[in-house]
Design an enzyme around this catalytic site. Structure first.
Site, PDB file in Angstrom:
ATOM      1  N   SER A  14       0.847  -1.192   0.000  1.00 50.13           N
ATOM      2  CA  SER A  14       0.000   0.000   0.000  1.00 50.13           C
ATOM      3  C   SER A  14       0.882   1.241   0.000  1.00 50.13           C
ATOM      4  O   SER A  14       2.106   1.147  -0.065  1.00 50.13           O
ATOM      5  CB  SER A  14      -0.875   0.007   1.254  1.00 50.13           C
ATOM      6  OG  SER A  14      -0.042   0.245   2.376  1.00 50.13           O
ATOM      7  N   LYS A  15       0.231   2.374   0.142  1.00 50.68           N
ATOM      8  CA  LYS A  15       0.946   3.658   0.137  1.00 50.68           C
ATOM      9  C   LYS A  15       2.017   3.714   1.226  1.00 50.68           C
ATOM     10  O   LYS A  15       3.013   4.406   1.089  1.00 50.68           O
ATOM     11  CB  LYS A  15      -0.049   4.803   0.333  1.00 50.68           C
ATOM     12  CG  LYS A  15      -1.018   4.939  -0.820  1.00 50.68           C
ATOM     13  CD  LYS A  15      -1.162   6.397  -1.266  1.00 50.68           C
ATOM     14  CE  LYS A  15      -1.743   6.514  -2.652  1.00 50.68           C
ATOM     15  NZ  LYS A  15      -3.112   5.993  -2.770  1.00 50.68           N
ATOM     16  N   ARG A  16       1.768   2.970   2.326  1.00 49.93           N
ATOM     17  CA  ARG A  16       2.768   2.906   3.402  1.00 49.93           C
ATOM     18  C   ARG A  16       4.134   2.476   2.868  1.00 49.93           C
ATOM     19  O   ARG A  16       5.167   2.839   3.393  1.00 49.93           O
ATOM     20  CB  ARG A  16       2.338   1.832   4.413  1.00 49.93           C
ATOM     21  CG  ARG A  16       1.553   2.276   5.596  1.00 49.93           C
ATOM     22  CD  ARG A  16       1.569   1.186   6.639  1.00 49.93           C
ATOM     23  NE  ARG A  16       1.434  -0.151   6.041  1.00 49.93           N
ATOM     24  CZ  ARG A  16       0.335  -0.878   6.056  1.00 49.93           C
ATOM     25  NH1 ARG A  16      -0.735  -0.428   6.655  1.00 49.93           N
ATOM     26  NH2 ARG A  16       0.280  -2.071   5.494  1.00 49.93           N
TER      27      ARG A  16
END
Ligand code: GLU
Length: 467
Positions: free
Chosen positions: A245-247
């Site tokens: 994900s964006k993490r």
């Protein structure tokens, strides 16, 4: 069977690592079998459309060398390849199911449906339409949706996936899902089934997120009396903590291409969840096509290791011809007004260690700055400068400048041996005089890079101003 696969993106954003892998596997499968790989734009969810997204997706696929045989831009025998241009077909298909009593109109209000969901959730039950309009005799028209009728006699649905095997679903968990929305647009379920049939898709290769909807799709194919394609649902990509994900940073393909070679990225993505040998890491496009087998894709999630991508990119960089590599770097890095030959030589020197195209050391193109001391370990600045004075005199009288670093090494080392000069005390100040850095390529590489004039100029500067 004639193999036909497709990539069917919704134009709602950028091409990211996961969608690149989906596309790549569909492409490799088609190419492996000498079949057709086509592109279809799934734009039926009008509220999520992002303008220009379809064009960008296509551009990005082209930039990594994925080509399609039919698609919105080039047409083909089963067009149009954009769902919003095929609405009549979906309406006709939904109408056919109504006529056969396999679907029905429903005009339950959004308020009623929300209430229903809330009631079910309060009773800890999954959201499910209650079939309120199933048996109505007054046929709702305006503003109604069309729902699929799950047969009362159905107890279970068996679906098959060539990665996950057979899956049996309790029919009681399925509800009468929507086929056509009140705006006249189809849902994904209806649209892709109609299209995959009409476009003769033999293999549907797509992300795992669609696996829970597979029973609905299978039921639709069966209701129409159409042959089901072979399904392959690709397992999730995992980042450092759970789903990628964006993490884990920006996972858009365009971001990777700022520092990564397209072939390295494709090689990396191809091995996310599949590896024909388990040993080999570097595969040319031809090798990937020759080896690809969708049934050998692992069913468990694949961990994305960005370190490995950097390593792999480095391996591709090592294999490149320096001129091509130089062109790739020039478009990504500010090389000031470095002349072509100088830049090409700098590329040759960095090629053995470079891993990112955007991380080419800048000091080559910047004004000289001394950061490391001239004196070698316990030796002194005075000794360093004495060595540089002697070295300068020796280099100055050379009639021909060494043609390559090995030549430079041979000439300078012979002279040092002759004079009985110690390596560290001579070569350390030589290297620092040229690069100014604590770490850099060695002095012979740098002398070859700079040529006679600049080498002597830097030596003089160090002799006069070096610290
Ligand atoms: N439009 C769907 C998506 O973008 C495609 C899924 C499929 O390949 O069937 O996820």
């Amino acid at each position: 069977m004639h193999i036909r696969t497709r990539f069917a993106p919704s134009p709602t954003g950028e091409l990211h690592l996961g969608s690149l892998r989906t596309t790549l596997y569909a492409y490799l499968h088609a190419r492996h079998h000498g079949g057709v790989f086509y592109l279809r734009i799934e734009d039926t969810d009008q509220s999520r459309l992002v303008s220009g997204s379809a064009e960008r997706l296509m551009k990005q696929l082209q930039s990594v060398g994925i080509t399609w045989d039919e698609g919105p831009d080039i047409g083909g025998p089963y067009g149009p390849y954009v769902q919003s241009e095929r609405l009549a077909m979906y309406r006709q298909a939904a109408g056919q199911l109504i006529a056969e009593e396999k679907a029905y109109r429903c005009d339950c209000s959004p308020e009623r449906l929300t209430q229903l969901r809330e009631d079910l959730s309060a009773r800890k039950l999954p959201p499910k339409y209650d079939g309120h309009c199933r048996a109505r005799t007054d046929v709702p028209e305006e503003g109604s949706v069309i729902r699929f009728r799950i047969s009362e006699n159905l107890s279970k649905v068996t679906v098959s996936d060539c990665i996950h095997g057979d899956i049996i679903i309790d029919a009681a968990t399925l509800d009468d899902f929507v086929l056509l929305k009140s705006d006249g647009f189809p849902t994904y379920h209806l649209a892709h089934v109609v299209d995959d049939h009409a476009m003769m898709t033999s293999h549907v290769i797509r992300a795992d997120e669609w696996l829970p909807s597979l029973p609905k799709h299978a039921l639709l194919f069966r209701a129409f009396g159409w042959e089901e394609p072979v399904y392959a649902h690709l397992p999730l990509l995992l980042g450092a903590k759970g789903k990628l994900s964006k993490r884990d940073g920006d996972t858009n393909v365009s971001q990777f291409l700022q520092w990564c070679l397209p072939d390295a990225l494709v090689n990396f993505v191809a091995l996310l969840g599949w590896n024909p040998s388990g040993e080999q890491e570097i595969y040319s496009r031809e090798e990937l096509i020759a080896a690809f087998d969708v049934t050998k894709v692992h069913s468990s999630p694949a961990k994305v290791n960005f370190e490995k991508l950097e390593w792999l990119n480095g391996e591709y960089i090592r294999r490149m011809d320096p001129d091509t590599l130089a062109t790739q770097i020039r478009t990504r890095v500010d090389t000031g007004n470095a002349e072509n030959e100088f830049f090409r030589r700098a590329v040759v020197l960095e090629q053995p260690r470079l891993r990112r195209l955007d991380a080419f050391p800048q000091w080559y193109f910047q004004p000289y700055m001394q950061e490391a001391p001239l004196a070698w370990k316990k030796s002194t600045l005075t000794v360093a400068k004495e060595r540089l004075v002697e070295l300068r005199a020796f280099l100055q009288q050379l009639a021909t400048w060494p043609e390559n670093p090995a030549d430079a090494e041979r000439v300078v080392k012979a002279w040092m041996a002759d004079r009985g000069l110690e390596t560290g005390e001579t070569l350390w100040p030589f290297r620092v005089a040229l690069s100014g850095k604590q770490t850099s390529p060695g002095p012979f590489e740098l002398a070859w890079l700079f040529g006679k004039e600049e080498t002597l100029r830097r030596l003089s500067y160090a002799i006069e101003r070096g610290v």
